[in-house]
Structure formats: structure tokens, C-alpha cells
Enzyme design. Structure first.
Site, PDB file in Angstrom:
ATOM      1  N   TYR A 190      -1.967  -0.494   9.976  1.00  0.00           N
ATOM      2  CA  TYR A 190      -1.999  -0.958   8.586  1.00  0.00           C
ATOM      3  C   TYR A 190      -0.702  -0.610   7.863  1.00  0.00           C
ATOM      4  O   TYR A 190      -0.105  -1.460   7.186  1.00  0.00           O
ATOM      5  CB  TYR A 190      -3.199  -0.330   7.884  1.00  0.00           C
ATOM      6  N   SER A 209       0.856  -1.189   0.000  1.00  0.00           N
ATOM      7  CA  SER A 209       0.000   0.000   0.000  1.00  0.00           C
ATOM      8  C   SER A 209       0.887   1.232   0.000  1.00  0.00           C
ATOM      9  O   SER A 209       1.946   1.254   0.649  1.00  0.00           O
ATOM     10  CB  SER A 209      -0.902   0.023   1.235  1.00  0.00           C
TER      11      SER A 209
END
Length: 248
Positions: free
Chosen positions: A157, A143
Site C-alpha cells: 500500500y 496516504s
């Protein structure tokens, strides 16, 4: 001049039942690969993805597996090789997306995130290399928040996706002598169920993006397909941002 064909190849995509994963499954099949993929709950969406593969004339194997379960992850790898005869391409795409202020994120959220986003790619890669010959490909899906933390609440995350940088580089070094490449794709905002392009935060996100709009899942899949093919044979340990310029 080479063509980036995947004829005769077998791929496994974790979390391939929807979103970016489903787009990757479809693109690999369109370029000639037989494709297995894992999904967790939605059998209907998984069947749609499998049907899209078989419509191209390729073989599909849909495997229900929880990426938080290491035995299920390794089992999906072994089942792919057993049912499709080999394994050439592994795409570690399945992910847990748990957000919130750090003081509100309990250990349960931590354990789930690390299990799915870090342990599962490690376990799948470990199992996959036992089946891969020279020319094998491992592609991790990270990501762009691992490189640019714009919004609060992403600490857990982002940490988990940053771990994939180390895994990718180290495995790239380790597996290079075996002619197996390992690369990492960092998607940015992508139009999926979890983060729709017409969602409440879309205008703000677009404002941070050089191209000013979300990616289509097919945009990410195209990059994965390139890294899976023969034209990427001299690329390993690399991180490719597919984020419309979010991180520049």
C-alpha cells in the site's frame, strides 16, 4: 481578498460514494461546484451522496465504475465532461487497501493495488487534461504511510501511494504552462468504515499522532476544497499532510 468559491466549476471525484470521497463530494458542492463521482458497489450510499449534492442546488452524476478498469476510469472522465458540460477539477481518491506480510501478498494483490492506486490516477489525469482549460485542478489522495511506515504489513500500500508523489510532481511541472495545478493530499488516520475512530487499533494510532485523535473526513475535504479553489492558484507539485502530526 479572494474567496475560495467553486461557482460554475465541475468536479469529478473517484471513489466518491463513501468515506473521504463522499466528504469531498459534499464539500465541493457546498462551495458551488457541480460534482460527478464514481462508486463501485454500494448504490444506496451513492444515492445518499448524490442527494446531498442536489440538496445544495448543484448537479450530481453518480457513475458506477471499477477503478481497476482503465476504460471505465477514462469513460467516467468523458461522461462527466459530456453530462456536466466541462471538467475543471479531478480528485483521484479511489483506492485499494490491501495489507499483509510481504511474503503473503500474491501477485493478484499487487496487480489490484497498482491498478487502482497508481494506474487509475494516471489514466484519469490523462483523460481529464483533454477537457481542462487554464485554472484546472488535479488533486491526488495519497496516504501518510508513504512518509512514515510505523506498522508492518503496509509495504504494498505504501509503495503504491508513494508513486503518487512522482506523478504529482511531474504532472505539476508538465501542466504548469497550461495553468493547471496538480497537488497531493496525504490523509492520516481518518474516521471511516475501513478505519473507525473507535476501532481496535485506534488507541495505538492516536498515540503516534501529535493531536491525539483521528481526523473527520470533513477535515480532509476542507484541504481538498482549498486546493480546488482559486486561492491555491500558485500551489502545484505540493504534498499536504492532513494527519494530525503523524509524520512529524
Amino acid at each position: 481578498m479572494t474567496t475560495n468559491t467553486l461557482e460554475g466549476k465541475v468536479a469529478l471525484v473517484t471513489g466518491g460514494g463513501r468515506g473521504i470521497g463522499a466528504a469531498v463530494v459534499r464539500r465541493l458542492a457546498a462551495q458551488g461546484a457541480d460534482v460527478a463521482f464514481t462508486f463501485q458497489h454500494d448504490e444506496g450510499r451513492a444515492k445518499e451522496t448524490a442527494d446531498a449534492v442536489t440538496a445544495t442546488g448543484r448537479r450530481a452524476v453518480a457513475i458506477q465504475a471499477d477503478s481497476a478498469d482503465p476504460a471505465a476510469v477514462a469513460g467516467a472522465v468523458d461522461r462527466t465532461a459530456a453530462e456536466l458540460g466541462r471538467l475543471d477539477i479531478l480528485v483521484n481518491n479511489a483506492g485499494a487497501f490491501l495489507l499483509g506480510p510481504i511474503e503473503e501478498l500474491g501477485l493478484e494483490a499487487f496487480e489490484e493495488t497498482v491498478a487502482v492506486n497508481v494506474r487509475a490516477p494516471f489514466v484519469a489525469s490523462q483523460a481529464a487534461v483533454r477537457h481542462m482549460a487554464a485554472g484546472g485542478r488535479i488533486i491526488n489522495i495519497g496516504s501518510n504511510v508513504a512518509e512514515r511506515a510505523v506498522f508492518p504489513g503496509f509495504s504494498l500500500y505504501a509503495m503504491s501511494k508513494t508513486a503518487l508523489v512522482g506523478l504529482t510532481k511531474s504532472l505539476g511541472r508538465e501542466l504548469g504552462p497550461r495553468a493547471i495545478t496538480v497537488n497531493l493530499v496525504h490523509p492520516g488516520a481518518t474516521d471511516t468504515d475501513l478505519n473507525p475512530a473507535d476501532g481496535p487499533n485506534a488507541a495505538t494510532i492516536n498515540g503516534f499522532t501529535a493531536l491525539g485523535h483521528y481526523a473527520d473526513p470533513a477535515d480532509v475535504a476542507a484541504t481538498v476544497a482549498f486546493l480546488a479553489g482559486p486561492d491555491s492558484r500558485y500551489i502545484t507539485g505540493a504534498t499536504v499532510n492532513v494527519d494530525g502530526g503523524f509524520t512529524i
